[in-house]
Design a protein around this motif. Structure first.
Motif, PDB file in Angstrom:
ATOM      1  N   UNK A 155     -17.314  15.506  -6.696  1.00  0.00           N
ATOM      2  CA  UNK A 155     -17.601  16.937  -6.542  1.00  0.00           C
ATOM      3  C   UNK A 155     -17.666  17.614  -7.907  1.00  0.00           C
TER       4      UNK A 155
ATOM      5  N   UNK B 250       0.490   5.163  -1.795  1.00  0.00           N
ATOM      6  CA  UNK B 250      -0.202   6.189  -1.027  1.00  0.00           C
ATOM      7  C   UNK B 250       0.248   7.607  -1.404  1.00  0.00           C
ATOM      8  N   UNK B 251       1.478   7.755  -1.891  1.00  0.00           N
ATOM      9  CA  UNK B 251       1.948   9.081  -2.291  1.00  0.00           C
ATOM     10  C   UNK B 251       1.210   9.611  -3.513  1.00  0.00           C
TER      11      UNK B 251
ATOM     12  N   UNK C 227      -2.651  11.378  -2.442  1.00  0.00           N
ATOM     13  CA  UNK C 227      -2.802  12.343  -1.350  1.00  0.00           C
ATOM     14  C   UNK C 227      -3.807  13.437  -1.735  1.00  0.00           C
ATOM     15  N   UNK C 228      -4.286  14.137  -0.722  1.00  0.00           N
ATOM     16  CA  UNK C 228      -5.208  15.260  -0.933  1.00  0.00           C
ATOM     17  C   UNK C 228      -4.572  16.271  -1.896  1.00  0.00           C
ATOM     18  N   UNK C 229      -3.276  16.555  -1.668  1.00  0.00           N
ATOM     19  CA  UNK C 229      -2.551  17.531  -2.497  1.00  0.00           C
ATOM     20  C   UNK C 229      -2.492  17.095  -3.969  1.00  0.00           C
TER      21      UNK C 229
ATOM     22  N   UNK D 157       0.836  -1.211   0.000  1.00  0.00           N
ATOM     23  CA  UNK D 157       0.000   0.000   0.000  1.00  0.00           C
ATOM     24  C   UNK D 157       0.869   1.260   0.000  1.00  0.00           C
ATOM     25  N   UNK D 158       1.958   1.233   0.768  1.00  0.00           N
ATOM     26  CA  UNK D 158       2.799   2.445   0.852  1.00  0.00           C
ATOM     27  C   UNK D 158       3.495   2.779  -0.460  1.00  0.00           C
TER      28      UNK D 158
ATOM     29  N   UNK E 236      -9.848   7.211  -2.027  1.00  0.00           N
ATOM     30  CA  UNK E 236     -10.986   8.022  -1.584  1.00  0.00           C
ATOM     31  C   UNK E 236     -10.872   9.492  -1.946  1.00  0.00           C
ATOM     32  N   UNK E 237      -9.652  10.043  -1.928  1.00  0.00           N
ATOM     33  CA  UNK E 237      -9.528  11.471  -2.261  1.00  0.00           C
ATOM     34  C   UNK E 237      -9.770  11.706  -3.754  1.00  0.00           C
TER      35      UNK E 237
ATOM     36  N   UNK F  21      -8.695   1.384   4.817  1.00  0.00           N
ATOM     37  CA  UNK F  21      -9.609   2.415   4.322  1.00  0.00           C
ATOM     38  C   UNK F  21      -9.219   2.831   2.904  1.00  0.00           C
TER      39      UNK F  21
ATOM     40  N   UNK G 221     -13.634  11.443  -4.136  1.00  0.00           N
ATOM     41  CA  UNK G 221     -14.284  12.681  -3.676  1.00  0.00           C
ATOM     42  C   UNK G 221     -14.189  13.770  -4.727  1.00  0.00           C
TER      43      UNK G 221
END
Lengths: 410, 63
Positions: free
Chosen positions: A370, A118-119, A122-124, A114-115, A362-363, A358, A366
């Motif tokens: 939107x 994950x980068x 990110x939200x960014x 997973x790691x 997801x970001x 989780x 979203x």
């Protein structure tokens, strides 16, 4: 000693799927939830007993506790009917892992894979992706506006928008989507046989394997090229990880966009609120995720050793189903959970799961929702169903709940 | 109050950066939590939400 009444002692057989209302969980599931936070449940195909967890409090607790393992083993047990499991009934060990498929692994294997990704999510990074998502949304809205009425919003909008984006992010050519779309659907369809699912997975591995080899020879600026260049990952792991992202990024948001649009059209005041006050969109998306809970069959775990949990004796090899749809309608956690309210507080919904598994994307999901809902509402403020709501075909036989088609006009 | 982040436990979900962006960011390489501030006022709702929502229980508030 008093005898508890039968409603409390009867052990339900699997999770009911039949709905009276397109947006509400089946009444029978809600009744189980109101009866107990956690109870015994029989599993398909042969009625072995395991557990069903329905409250928000316990759902969070189970999903955060890695003693409830994501590595599943035999004999095969599922909370809804699925053909082809008989072959696994005599199987006692853990099912062999598909390389790279970290959704079915526990730490530390899960963490290591997973790691690597994950980068990217990110939200960014997702904010940087905003113009690309907006471009795909505009592209599909233009096509809708130029096409004939009525139109199927699922085929013309809900499916292509997230598909185009995940393909671009991964570096999978969108024009080759017919090579993975049918296989991806087969994996999530509960009426596909075990053999059919296995063949679909093999065919996906062949397709993505070719792509990985091509990216290694000629790297491009995408996730697949980055994974292919990672010396710590085997070719099969890279392919498995890419397949996971491809299918997860493809089916889920598509279902939310289709069903979410139908829910907003059925609750016209909510559609109008989002049109008049676009700043409500972020919260509105969370509320749609909570209210609709497309992961209607729940999240499944298996315990590997006996332990006591919340006063219950949990035994090794027992399956546990976490019912997210009831947790998201839990009155102990949410105010007026039966209502769709885009101004409400949906924080803490469990549609993306909870714990170390989780949702990785997801970001992205979203951001896609939107931009897609906002674009749709702005371009077609008068959008409406082209058929009576009762005639919209519902998809209940897949891992993700939704609508198969959404005929709309404007 | 002091914000304490356990980066070993962090699952890089981004819930904290989404919920309280003034206090939390994510590492560019692996998305793990990066604290933008170590101190927070007792009553900051966004930070309290971020702590509560963390899927990996990697955040807590301490004296």
């Amino acid at each position: 000693m008093s005898t508890p009444d039968t409603a409390e002692t009867e052990v339900p057989y699997g999770i009911p799927l039949e709905r009276d209302h397109p947006f509400d969980p089946p009444a029978a599931v809600m009744a189980l939830h109101r009866g107990a936070e956690m109870r015994r449940m029989r599993y398909y195909p042969e009625g072995r007993e395991g557990w069903l967890v329905t409250s928000h409090r316990l759902a969070r607790k189970v999903l955060a506790d890695t003693r409830f393992s994501s590595t599943l083993g035999g004999p095969a047990q599922v909370p809804i009917p699925m053909p082809g499991l008989e072959a696994y009934l005599d199987f006692e060990g853990d099912f062999p892992l598909t390389p790279g498929m970290f959704i079915e692994m526990d730490p530390p294997d899960h963490t290591r894979l997973r790691r690597k990704l994950t980068g990217v999510f990110t939200v960014k990074r997702m904010k940087q992706l905003e113009p690309r998502i907006a471009a795909h949304v505009q592209d599909r809205l233009d096509a809708l506006a130029a096409g004939s009425k009525p139109a199927d919003l699922v085929a013309e909008f809900a499916v292509p928008v997230p598909a185009m984006m995940i393909c671009e992010l991964l570096g999978v050519p969108y024009d080759q989507r017919e090579r993975f779309e049918a296989d991806s659907r087969a994996i999530f369809t509960t009426d596909e046989t075990g053999e059919g699912k296995q063949n679909a997975m093999l065919s996906l591995f062949a397709f993505v394997g070719e792509l990985v080899a091509a990216k290694r020879a000629n790297p491009t600026d995408d996730v697949l090229s980055d994974l292919a260049a990672d010396p710590e990952l085997s070719d099969e792991e890279v392919a498995g990880m890419a397949i996971l992202l491809l299918v997860a990024g493809h089916e889920t948001t598509a279902k939310m966009l289709g069903l979410g649009t139908m829910a907003l059209l059925a609750n016209r005041d909510q559609w109008d609120l989002l049109r008049e006050r676009p700043e409500l969109m972020a919260g509105g998306v969370e509320e749609l995720l909570r209210y609709l809970t497309i992961i209607h069959t729940g999240l499944i775990r298996q315990v590997k050793e006996d332990f006591e949990f919340e006063g219950h004796q949990i035994k090794a090899r027992e399956y546990v189903t976490v019912s997210v749809q009831t947790a998201n309608r839990d009155e102990a956690h949410f105010i007026d959970p039966e209502k769709l309210d885009v101004t409400g507080d949906a924080k803490g919904h469990l549609t993306f799961g909870h714990g170390v598994h989780q949702c990785l994307g997801q970001q992205l999901a979203r951001m896609e929702m939107r931009i897609a809902f906002a674009g749709l509402i702005e371009r077609f403020p008068g959008l409406r169903l082209a058929v009576p709501a009762a005639e919209v075909p519902l998809v209940t036989g897949q891992s993700f709940y939704g609508v198969a088609e959404l005929p709309v006009t404007w | 109050m002091r914000i304490i982040a356990d980066t070993e436990a962090c699952a890089s979900s981004g819930m904290c950066a989404l919920t309280a962006p003034e206090y939390f960011d994510q590492d560019d390489e692996d998305g793990r939590v990066v604290l933008l501030a170590e101190e927070v006022e007792d009553c900051d709702d966004e930070v309290a939400d971020a702590v509560r929502l963390c899927p990996a229980s990697a955040l807590r508030l301490g004296p």
